[in-house]
Design a protein around this motif. Structure first.
Motif, PDB file in Angstrom:
ATOM      1  N   GLY A 135       0.765  -1.260  -0.059  1.00  0.00           N
ATOM      2  CA  GLY A 135      -0.005   0.015   0.061  1.00  0.00           C
ATOM      3  C   GLY A 135       0.837   1.099   0.104  1.00  0.00           C
ATOM      4  O   GLY A 135       0.394   2.316  -0.262  1.00  0.00           O
ATOM      5  N   ASP A 136       2.073   1.221   0.310  1.00  0.00           N
ATOM      6  CA  ASP A 136       2.884   2.312   0.413  1.00  0.00           C
ATOM      7  C   ASP A 136       3.201   2.819  -1.186  1.00  0.00           C
ATOM      8  O   ASP A 136       3.386   1.982  -1.804  1.00  0.00           O
ATOM      9  N   ASP A 137       3.484   4.007  -1.238  1.00  0.00           N
ATOM     10  CA  ASP A 137       3.830   4.679  -2.596  1.00  0.00           C
ATOM     11  C   ASP A 137       5.318   4.936  -2.351  1.00  0.00           C
ATOM     12  O   ASP A 137       5.625   5.587  -1.311  1.00  0.00           O
ATOM     13  N   VAL A 138       5.990   4.618  -3.494  1.00  0.00           N
ATOM     14  CA  VAL A 138       7.552   4.677  -3.354  1.00  0.00           C
ATOM     15  C   VAL A 138       7.928   5.690  -4.607  1.00  0.00           C
ATOM     16  O   VAL A 138       7.514   5.643  -5.912  1.00  0.00           O
ATOM     17  N   THR A 139       8.796   6.662  -4.435  1.00  0.00           N
ATOM     18  CA  THR A 139       9.321   7.616  -5.552  1.00  0.00           C
ATOM     19  C   THR A 139      10.567   6.886  -5.697  1.00  0.00           C
ATOM     20  O   THR A 139      11.627   7.112  -5.092  1.00  0.00           O
ATOM     21  N   VAL A 140      10.630   6.573  -7.033  1.00  0.00           N
ATOM     22  CA  VAL A 140      12.217   6.282  -7.539  1.00  0.00           C
ATOM     23  C   VAL A 140      12.846   7.388  -8.412  1.00  0.00           C
ATOM     24  O   VAL A 140      12.376   7.738  -9.326  1.00  0.00           O
ATOM     25  N   LYS A 141      13.824   7.932  -7.923  1.00  0.00           N
ATOM     26  CA  LYS A 141      14.598   8.851  -8.506  1.00  0.00           C
ATOM     27  C   LYS A 141      15.698   8.329  -9.052  1.00  0.00           C
ATOM     28  O   LYS A 141      16.633   7.711  -8.904  1.00  0.00           O
ATOM     29  N   THR A 142      15.868   8.554 -10.619  1.00  0.00           N
ATOM     30  CA  THR A 142      16.976   8.373 -11.430  1.00  0.00           C
ATOM     31  C   THR A 142      17.481   9.527 -12.108  1.00  0.00           C
ATOM     32  O   THR A 142      16.840  10.690 -11.839  1.00  0.00           O
ATOM     33  N   ALA A 143      18.501   9.563 -12.774  1.00  0.00           N
ATOM     34  CA  ALA A 143      19.275  10.522 -13.491  1.00  0.00           C
ATOM     35  C   ALA A 143      18.109  11.323 -14.267  1.00  0.00           C
ATOM     36  O   ALA A 143      18.178  12.477 -14.813  1.00  0.00           O
ATOM     37  N   ALA A 144      17.232  10.559 -15.170  1.00  0.00           N
ATOM     38  CA  ALA A 144      16.461  10.907 -15.976  1.00  0.00           C
ATOM     39  C   ALA A 144      15.083  11.383 -15.592  1.00  0.00           C
ATOM     40  O   ALA A 144      14.444  12.791 -15.987  1.00  0.00           O
ATOM     41  N   ALA A 145      14.543  10.864 -14.579  1.00  0.00           N
ATOM     42  CA  ALA A 145      13.056  11.542 -13.944  1.00  0.00           C
ATOM     43  C   ALA A 145      12.997  10.634 -12.696  1.00  0.00           C
ATOM     44  O   ALA A 145      13.553   9.972 -12.137  1.00  0.00           O
ATOM     45  N   GLN A 146      11.827  10.971 -12.217  1.00  0.00           N
ATOM     46  CA  GLN A 146      11.209  10.523 -10.811  1.00  0.00           C
ATOM     47  C   GLN A 146       9.949   9.636 -11.455  1.00  0.00           C
ATOM     48  O   GLN A 146       9.241  10.179 -12.185  1.00  0.00           O
ATOM     49  N   PHE A 147       9.978   8.432 -10.661  1.00  0.00           N
ATOM     50  CA  PHE A 147       8.728   7.618 -10.834  1.00  0.00           C
ATOM     51  C   PHE A 147       8.029   7.264  -9.659  1.00  0.00           C
ATOM     52  O   PHE A 147       8.891   6.952  -8.620  1.00  0.00           O
ATOM     53  N   VAL A 148       6.627   7.149  -9.537  1.00  0.00           N
ATOM     54  CA  VAL A 148       5.939   6.788  -8.247  1.00  0.00           C
ATOM     55  C   VAL A 148       5.320   5.330  -8.688  1.00  0.00           C
ATOM     56  O   VAL A 148       4.677   5.106  -9.627  1.00  0.00           O
ATOM     57  N   TRP A 149       5.416   4.502  -7.694  1.00  0.00           N
ATOM     58  CA  TRP A 149       5.181   3.102  -7.777  1.00  0.00           C
ATOM     59  C   TRP A 149       4.195   2.711  -6.521  1.00  0.00           C
ATOM     60  O   TRP A 149       4.852   3.396  -5.480  1.00  0.00           O
ATOM     61  N   ARG A 150       3.273   2.161  -6.817  1.00  0.00           N
ATOM     62  CA  ARG A 150       2.444   1.659  -5.258  1.00  0.00           C
ATOM     63  C   ARG A 150       2.966   0.030  -5.255  1.00  0.00           C
ATOM     64  O   ARG A 150       3.014  -0.935  -6.172  1.00  0.00           O
ATOM     65  N   ILE A 151       3.210  -0.201  -4.049  1.00  0.00           N
ATOM     66  CA  ILE A 151       3.747  -1.678  -3.717  1.00  0.00           C
ATOM     67  C   ILE A 151       2.080  -2.546  -3.495  1.00  0.00           C
ATOM     68  O   ILE A 151       1.157  -2.136  -2.652  1.00  0.00           O
ATOM     69  N   ASN A 152       1.786  -3.363  -4.138  1.00  0.00           N
ATOM     70  CA  ASN A 152       0.792  -4.124  -4.154  1.00  0.00           C
ATOM     71  C   ASN A 152       0.893  -5.516  -3.429  1.00  0.00           C
ATOM     72  O   ASN A 152      -0.289  -6.005  -2.887  1.00  0.00           O
ATOM     73  N   LYS A 153       2.105  -6.091  -3.378  1.00  0.00           N
ATOM     74  CA  LYS A 153       2.179  -7.306  -2.992  1.00  0.00           C
ATOM     75  C   LYS A 153       3.735  -7.648  -2.407  1.00  0.00           C
ATOM     76  O   LYS A 153       4.568  -7.361  -3.192  1.00  0.00           O
ATOM     77  N   ILE A 154       3.954  -8.453  -1.552  1.00  0.00           N
ATOM     78  CA  ILE A 154       5.316  -9.054  -0.954  1.00  0.00           C
ATOM     79  C   ILE A 154       5.259 -10.265  -0.664  1.00  0.00           C
ATOM     80  O   ILE A 154       4.279 -10.775  -0.042  1.00  0.00           O
ATOM     81  N   GLU A 155       6.398 -10.940  -1.284  1.00  0.00           N
ATOM     82  CA  GLU A 155       6.276 -12.559  -0.972  1.00  0.00           C
ATOM     83  C   GLU A 155       7.648 -12.824  -0.769  1.00  0.00           C
ATOM     84  O   GLU A 155       8.708 -12.072  -1.384  1.00  0.00           O
ATOM     85  N   TYR A 156       8.057 -13.856  -0.330  1.00  0.00           N
ATOM     86  CA  TYR A 156       9.415 -14.538   0.259  1.00  0.00           C
ATOM     87  C   TYR A 156       9.312 -15.772  -0.360  1.00  0.00           C
ATOM     88  O   TYR A 156       8.650 -16.729   0.021  1.00  0.00           O
ATOM     89  N   GLN A 157      10.404 -16.532  -0.852  1.00  0.00           N
ATOM     90  CA  GLN A 157      10.829 -17.708  -1.024  1.00  0.00           C
ATOM     91  C   GLN A 157      11.116 -18.363   0.584  1.00  0.00           C
ATOM     92  O   GLN A 157      12.100 -17.786   1.279  1.00  0.00           O
ATOM     93  N   LYS A 158      10.544 -19.122   0.870  1.00  0.00           N
ATOM     94  CA  LYS A 158      10.739 -19.993   2.023  1.00  0.00           C
ATOM     95  C   LYS A 158      11.693 -21.298   1.885  1.00  0.00           C
ATOM     96  O   LYS A 158      11.353 -21.857   1.164  1.00  0.00           O
TER      97      LYS A 158
END
Length: 158
Positions: A135-158
């Motif tokens: 549910g968190d929004d994250v801002t990814v900053k690169t040299a070219a631009a900024q992008f905003v992504w929302r986290i929908n799911k988190i999983e781990y290999q167990k």
């Protein structure tokens, strides 16, 4: 930029398998090819000889590198405290405001070869995602631009 020395257990096993294959299969085969090509005489115009000598040097460099780095890596195993947060080894599903979805796994740099859905833990995307929750929004900053992504799911290999 300094690369982290972290690796997943699966990544370490792949590197060990690569080292074993290079040392026990490819190197002996290539050495035989070099010997055979050398036995033909004039090496100055012998393409088989030159190609296989070059390949032997590549194998030796990779073997040397793998032997050194395998000992230096810190293997990160799954731990239940990781649940709910993006940490090393996580599979993360993200979505941007245009509806583009991506599923990525955060791994060490040496695990990236041949894996299109893996990203380095040192990348801007991974750095932005670390320690975030669904549910968190994250801002990814690169040299070219900024992008905003929302986290929908988190999983781990167990």
């Amino acid at each position: 930029m300094k690369r982290s020395q972290l690796i997943t257990p699966e990544g370490l096993e792949k590197l060990k398998a690569e080292l074993d294959h290079l040392w026990r299969v490819e190197r002996p085969e290539t050495t035989k090819k070099v010997s055979w090509a050398a036995s033909l005489g004039d090496r100055s115009e012998n393409a088989d000889y030159h190609y296989n000598k070059k390949r032997l040097r590549e194998i030796d460099r990779r073997v040397l590198y793998l032997r050194k780095c395998i000992d230096d890596f810190k293997v990160i195993h799954y731990d239940p405290h990781q649940e709910g947060k993006v940490m090393f080894g996580a599979w993360v599903e993200i979505e941007n405001d245009k509806g583009l979805k991506k599923r990525l796994r955060i791994v060490g740099y040496e695990e990236l070869i041949g894996a299109k859905d893996y990203i380095s833990m040192d990348s801007p995307m991974a750095q932005a995602l670390l320690n975030k929750e669904v549910g968190d929004d994250v801002t990814v900053k690169t040299a070219a631009a900024q992008f905003v992504w929302r986290i929908n799911k988190i999983e781990y290999q167990k």
